[in-house]
Design an enzyme around this catalytic site. Structure first.
Site, short mmCIF file in Angstrom:
data_model
loop_
_atom_site.label_atom_id
_atom_site.label_comp_id
_atom_site.label_asym_id
_atom_site.label_seq_id
_atom_site.Cartn_x
_atom_site.Cartn_y
_atom_site.Cartn_z
N ASP A 8 3.55 14.84 6.29
CA ASP A 8 4.78 15.37 6.87
C ASP A 8 4.89 16.84 6.46
O ASP A 8 3.91 17.44 5.96
CB ASP A 8 5.99 14.50 6.49
CG ASP A 8 6.34 14.57 5.00
OD1 ASP A 8 5.63 15.28 4.24
OD2 ASP A 8 7.30 13.90 4.60
N GLY A 71 6.15 13.88 0.26
CA GLY A 71 6.67 14.48 -0.97
C GLY A 71 6.19 13.74 -2.21
O GLY A 71 5.76 14.34 -3.18
N GLY A 73 4.26 10.59 -1.81
CA GLY A 73 3.20 9.64 -1.44
C GLY A 73 3.77 8.27 -1.12
O GLY A 73 3.09 7.42 -0.53
N HIS A 103 -11.16 -2.41 -6.89
CA HIS A 103 -10.56 -3.75 -6.86
C HIS A 103 -9.81 -4.04 -5.55
O HIS A 103 -9.88 -5.15 -5.05
CB HIS A 103 -9.58 -3.91 -8.03
CG HIS A 103 -10.26 -4.01 -9.36
ND1 HIS A 103 -9.61 -4.40 -10.51
CD2 HIS A 103 -11.55 -3.76 -9.73
CE1 HIS A 103 -10.46 -4.41 -11.53
NE2 HIS A 103 -11.65 -4.00 -11.10
N ASN A 104 -9.07 -3.05 -5.06
CA ASN A 104 -8.20 -3.30 -3.88
C ASN A 104 -8.87 -2.92 -2.57
O ASN A 104 -8.30 -3.14 -1.51
CB ASN A 104 -6.87 -2.54 -4.02
CG ASN A 104 -6.19 -2.73 -5.34
OD1 ASN A 104 -5.97 -1.78 -6.09
ND2 ASN A 104 -5.87 -3.97 -5.66
N HIS A 139 -12.14 -10.44 -5.93
CA HIS A 139 -11.45 -9.34 -5.24
C HIS A 139 -11.31 -9.65 -3.75
O HIS A 139 -10.26 -9.38 -3.15
CB HIS A 139 -12.21 -8.03 -5.44
CG HIS A 139 -12.22 -7.58 -6.86
ND1 HIS A 139 -11.10 -7.54 -7.65
CD2 HIS A 139 -13.25 -7.16 -7.67
CE1 HIS A 139 -11.41 -7.12 -8.85
NE2 HIS A 139 -12.71 -6.88 -8.90
C1 RB5 Z 1 10.67 14.42 2.92
O1 RB5 Z 1 11.53 15.38 2.48
C2 RB5 Z 1 10.39 13.38 1.87
O2 RB5 Z 1 11.42 12.47 1.83
C3 RB5 Z 1 9.08 12.72 2.19
O3 RB5 Z 1 8.08 13.67 2.19
C4 RB5 Z 1 8.57 11.65 1.27
O4 RB5 Z 1 8.56 12.05 -0.06
C5 RB5 Z 1 9.12 10.31 1.44
O5 RB5 Z 1 8.67 9.34 0.82
#
Ligand code: RB5
Length: 147
Positions: A8, A71, A73, A103-104, A139
Site C-alpha cells: 500500500d 505499515g 505487515g 516449517h510452514n 509439516h
Molecule cells: C495504512 O496506513 C496502514 O494501516 C496499513 O499500511 C497497515 O499497516 C495495515 O495493517
C-alpha cells in the site's frame, strides 16, 4: 523466480530511500523477475487490494511467490491468508523467516514499513530466498490441516 510484489502507500512513506522502489530493485538484483502489483505512488490506498492482487498472481501461476508490505505487515498478511493456497507470514527477524519457510512452507513474506529499516527488509528477503521448506510428514500434515 517470478516474485509478485504488492504494497500500500506505506511502501512510499517517509524520506527517501523509498522502500517500494528500493526493494523491487533489490529483488531484481538477486536475479528474480518482479511482477509488480503496485501500488505505484504515495496516494492512500487499501492494503487488501494489493494483497489480493499478489495472491491472484500466485494462484494463477503468474508468480511463484510474493512479497507484501504495509505499515506493519499485519493487514496484508490477514488479507493474503484468506486465499486458499496462500500462506503469508509477517516476519520481523531472520528466525521467523526461516521457520516460515522451513516449517510452514510460506509462499508470501509480509514486511512492515513502519517496523523495519530498509536494511532489515533486505536481510529478511535474503533469508527468504535462502530458506527452503524442510518437507516431512509432520509439516505436510499440519499444513494440510490449514486447508
Ligand atoms: C495504512 O496506513 C496502514 O494501516 C496499513 O499500511 C497497515 O499497516 C495495515 O495493517
Amino acid at each position: 523466480m517470478n516474485i509478485a510484489w504488492g504494497c500500500d502507500h506505506s511502501g512510499y512513506e517517509g524520506p527517501p530511500p523509498i522502500y517500494k522502489t528500493e526493494l523491487v530493485r533489490y529483488i531484481e538484483e538477486l536475479g528474480h523477475t518482479v511482477v509488480d502489483c503496485g501500488t505505484f505512488g504515495p496516494e492512500s490506498v487499501d492494503y487488501p487490494d494489493y494483497a489480493n492482487a499478489v495472491c491472484a498472481a500466485i494462484l494463477s501461476g503468474k508468480a511463484d511467490e510474493g512479497i507484501l508490505m504495509c505499515g506493519t505487515g499485519l493487514g496484508v498478511a490477514m488479507a493474503a491468508n484468506r486465499h486458499k493456497g496462500v500462506r503469508a507470514a509477517v516476519c520481523t527477524n531472520a528466525e521467523m523467516v526461516k521457520m516460515a519457510r522451513e516449517h510452514n512452507n510460506a509462499n508470501v513474506l509480509c514486511l512492515g514499513r513502519r517496523i523495519l529499516t530498509l536494511d532489515e527488509c533486505e536481510r529478511l528477503i535474503d533469508t527468504w530466498f535462502e530458506a527452503r521448506f524442510q518437507g516431512g510428514e509432520r509439516h505436510l500434515r499440519r499444513i494440510a490441516k490449514m486447508g
